[in-house]
Design a protein around this motif. Structure first.
Motif, mmCIF file in Angstrom:
data_model
loop_
_atom_site.group_PDB
_atom_site.id
_atom_site.type_symbol
_atom_site.label_atom_id
_atom_site.label_comp_id
_atom_site.label_asym_id
_atom_site.label_seq_id
_atom_site.Cartn_x
_atom_site.Cartn_y
_atom_site.Cartn_z
ATOM 1 N N ASP A 1 -0.229 4.329 -0.091
ATOM 2 C CA ASP A 1 -0.919 5.459 0.533
ATOM 3 C C ASP A 1 -0.600 5.467 2.021
ATOM 4 O O ASP A 1 -1.324 4.898 2.843
ATOM 5 N N ASP B 1 0.852 -1.189 0.000
ATOM 6 C CA ASP B 1 0.000 0.000 0.000
ATOM 7 C C ASP B 1 0.890 1.242 0.000
ATOM 8 O O ASP B 1 1.673 1.461 0.926
ATOM 9 N N ASP C 1 6.758 -3.597 3.737
ATOM 10 C CA ASP C 1 6.410 -2.978 2.466
ATOM 11 C C ASP C 1 7.579 -3.103 1.495
ATOM 12 O O ASP C 1 8.747 -3.049 1.885
ATOM 13 N N SER D 1 0.087 5.215 8.967
ATOM 14 C CA SER D 1 -1.086 5.454 8.126
ATOM 15 C C SER D 1 -1.864 6.685 8.556
ATOM 16 O O SER D 1 -2.771 7.120 7.855
#
Length: 788
Positions: free
Chosen positions: A172, A170, A209, A197
């Motif tokens: 974002d 992800d 990640d 986040s």
């Protein structure tokens, strides 16, 4: 049911013996299933794998659930046993003729065959995943992405402990920092580290990640060209480790496990990401090898955190310097045991590369598929008190000076002290030894966790190290992040602070990842402190213009290593320097121009030993647009071009400086000569005036025709060898000696000096006769005339 009816049923379904076997099996008697079919009751439960901390979809792990394969296999078996038990009860009741058996439809021939066929179709695909059965190809559910575990370090020893493909990373996020990164062929790979986040997030920031940043195309910092890759299920979620790289693989080393929530470290294993195949491969149980200035060898490789890493694909090696061990890096480390800071240098030789510093690779051997490890602990001053332990520094590679270049350790420290910034620790790769080198000029503030990259001048005469950010940890809880940019220019070892006033400078940060490509420094992530809610996390700095810019400008041309065009034939030339030119602020310190030509070719604070005392940078031929060549080419011995030993071609800067100094010397000599001539002419003029006045007093008619000076020294006489012609045509020579006749022969009326070779001399005489006083400017402009 009558006995005849029972015989009729056995004709359609099975015989009495088969029914008795079923009855025995249902009642717990031994029952042997046909060898060709693995009856569900004979399937043993496989050892349950450890629970993954990454929450991946684990096929084996789900077998405990109600909908698992084993549970599914048990259901039809249970039903069959129930039916059989019921039939056995009816069969046993045959001893009581008063009880009638009811025919069961489940045990006719065709339903039983169908049930067996269904079980075969279900069981065999699932057994494909069982290790003792083995595998021969792609599973019935298709190939699975994930990890390949190597148990013994050989291709034959690969175990396919496959797992479900993870979701893509992800992208974002609110912020990220302390990640591991590597730059390969214009692509930055970023793994792990911390991510948040939302603003103010404190827990659960560790991640696995995995994403890329594309530097082969231009992009704006507000919308960088990034792509999420599948989150791997094998490599651990760590921060402050390092990602080494060759030209086709990444190697994850070190890092710290999560402390919130706490995670238990595992014994270290090397994870390799094969770029072309897009898969992770595990190399388990790595051990060190003995070599120059190393430990005894055959020691398990420990996982350390917060050290300084560097990857040198040009020579096929990665290094990790210092760092620490504690309960978030090492299994079974008690939380009550204090953190241990290190000063060792861990070296990893990539598969397929040579390393003469390791005993098992002596004689030109290359490392196998697992690579080769060496822990350097006694290199030079490394085991002395003046070489302190440290963590959170930066490591930079500079080609030249030695046969394989040098490493520079910048910044770092421990809880209550820092490493010096005005004295740099230098590691000679070829000799596996550490030295110290003092710097020149004002030095940066002490700090930990800065990021640093190096860029090479086109001609290689200087290598400029750019250091950005970092923080001061003291006092604890009041950390101060920095936003300054510094240049340490080599070989002069001079610090230069970059003036960024008036620029759009990113927020101060620590723990950022820095890479250089096309002469531009790309900053990814970084911790900015509690005051900033979220951070875009992508910034670009022009190493040539010394300015922060709003976009990355991909340049056309260049090789896969992104070297300077003049260095493309030398594999050891620094990558990422394509398009880079020496900034004016650096030129003003080391001399030369934007292409190089540095006039300072050694440390200003002279080195007393080591490669900086005996070696020099490798310089290269640079051809300008007009065809002019600035320097000769030096090729590293690694490429078979012979030993460079720091030797290079003619130093054009020194030649130009010598020519300029010579011109000034000639000019000074000329001015001195003209001053001597001027004084001589002035003395001649004054003597002429005096003689003319005396002659005029005795013979007024000769006032303007006298030109010979009187005696200028005691006991000496001056005789003019010029001759004139009298009115009667006779030759007259004027002589003046002590007490002699002072009469001066006159020039004939209406006769002009002859033209030709004596014109200048006669012109000088004429000036004297006209009563003109000589001037220094006249002598300067016409020294020949004045001399005559």
């Amino acid at each position: 049911m009558a006995l005849e009816e029972l015989h009729a049923r056995s004709d359609d379904a099975t015989n009495i013996d088969d029914m008795m076997e079923e009855c025995q099996h249902a009642q717990g008697a031994d029952f042997e299933a046909p060898a060709e079919f693995p009856f569900p009751s004979t399937l043993t439960r496989l050892q349950r794998p450890r629970t993954s901390k990454f929450m991946e979809i684990d096929v084996d792990g789900e077998n405990d659930d109600e909908g698992s394969a084993s549970a599914y296999l048990q259901r039809p078996h249970s039903a069959s046993r129930s039916s059989t038990t019921s039939s056995c009860s009816e069969f046993n009741n045959l001893s009581d003729p008063g009880l009638a058996l009811t025919e069961s439809p489940f045990f006719t021939r065709y339903p039983r065959l169908s049930l067996l066929t269904l079980l075969v179709l279900l069981v065999f695909p699932l057994m494909y995943e069982i290790p003792w059965v083995g595998t021969s190809g792609m599973g019935i559910t298709g190939a699975k992405a994930g990890t390949i575990r190597k148990s013994d370090g050989t291709e034959d020893g690969l175990l396919t402990n496959q797992r479900q493909k993870r979701a893509d990373t992800d992208l974002d996020v609110c912020s990220r920092w302390a990640a591991q990164s590597a730059l390969v062929n214009g692509t930055i790979y970023v793994y792990g580290g911390h991510t948040t986040s939302e603003a103010g997030q404190q827990n659960g920031t560790w991640s696995n990640d995995f994403f890329t940043v594309d530097l082969t195309k231009s992009w704006d910092i507000s919308s960088p060209s990034i792509k999420g890759l599948p989150q791997p299920s094998g490599p651990p979620a760590v921060a402050n480790g390092f990602l080494w790289n060759s030209y086709d693989s990444l190697y994850l080393y070190g890092g710290i496990y999560s402390d919130s929530p706490p995670a238990t470290p595992e014994p270290y294993t090397l994870w390799e990401y094969q770029i072309k195949a897009g898969k992770w491969v595990e190399h388990s149980n790595p051990k060190t090898s003995q070599g120059n200035n190393s430990d005894v060898g055959n020691q398990p490789v420990q996982q350390t955190g917060e050290g300084a890493g560097i990857s040198i694909p040009e020579i096929g090696r990665g290094y990790y310097f210092a760092g620490h061990l504690d309960h978030y890096t090492t299994p079974d480390w008690s939380i009550q045991t204090a953190r241990l800071y290190l000063k060792s240098l861990l070296e990893f030789t990539y598969p397929g590369y040579r390393n003469d510093g390791v005993e098992e690779l002596a004689g030109g051997k290359t490392a196998g598929s697992d690579g080769v490890w060496r822990n350097v602990t006694e290199g030079g001053i490394q085991d002395t008190a003046k070489f302190p332990s440290r963590a959170d520094g930066s490591l930079v590679h500079v080609p030249g000076f030695g046969a394989e270049g040098i490493l520079l350790s910048i910044g770092g420290g421990v809880e209550k002290s820092f490493s010096q910034m005005n004295v740099i620790d230098v590691y000679d790769i070829a000799t596996s030894s550490w030295y110290k080198q003092a710097t020149n000029g004002p030095s940066p503030k002490l700090r930990v966790n800065p990021c640093a990259v190096a860029a090479s001048a086109p001609d290689g005469s200087s290598t400029n190290i750019y250091m950005y950010g970092g923080q001061n940890l003291i006092p604890y809880g009041q950390q101060i992040q920095y936003d300054d940019m510094w240049v340490l220019t080599i070989p002069s070892f001079t610090w230069i602070e970059v003036d960024t006033k008036g620029q759009s400078v990113p927020p101060a940060r620590v723990g950022a990842s820095c890479s250089i490509w096309d002469g531009q420094i790309v900053v990814v992530g970084g911790y900015t402190g509690p005051d900033l809610s979220c951070d875009t996390g992508f910034y670009v700095f022009s190493a040539t213009d010394l300015k922060w810019q709003n976009n990355f400008n991909a340049l056309s041309g260049g090789n896969t290593q992104n070297q300077q065009p003049s260095q493309e034939k030398d594999l050891t030339g620094l990558s990422g320097s394509y398009g880079y030119q020496v900034p004016g602020a650096v030129q003003s310190v080391i001399g030369g121009n934007s292409k190089g030509g540095a006039t300072i070719t050694a440390p200003i604070r002279a080195a007393t030993q080591g490669p900086l005392a005996t070696g020099k940078p490798i310089t290269y031929t640079v051809t300008d647009s007009n065809g002019a060549i600035t320097t000769q080419t030096g090729i590293s011995s690694i490429n078979g071009g012979g030993s460079n030993n720091g030797k290079s071609g003619p130093n054009i800067g020194a030649i130009v400086a010598g020519v300029v100094a010579g011109c000034f010397a000639v000019l000074a000599a000329y001015l001195g000569f003209c001053a001597w001539v001027y004084r001589r002419q002035l003395t001649l003029y004054k003597n002429h005036v005096a003689m003319s006045q005396r002659a005029a007093a005795g013979n007024p008619s000769n006032e303007k025709s006298s030109f010979l000076p009187s005696s200028t020294g005691k006991g000496t006489s001056i005789t003019d060898q010029s001759s004139g012609v009298g009115a009667n045509g006779s030759r007259m020579t004027g002589t003046n000696s002590n007490g002699a006749d002072d009469s001066v022969p006159p020039l004939p009326t209406g006769v002009w000096p002859p033209v030709g070779g004596n014109s200048s001399a006669n012109s000088s005489v004429e000036d004297l006769m006209m009563g003109q006083e000589p001037s220094f400017v006249g002598v300067l402009l016409n020294p020949r005339r004045s001399l005559r």
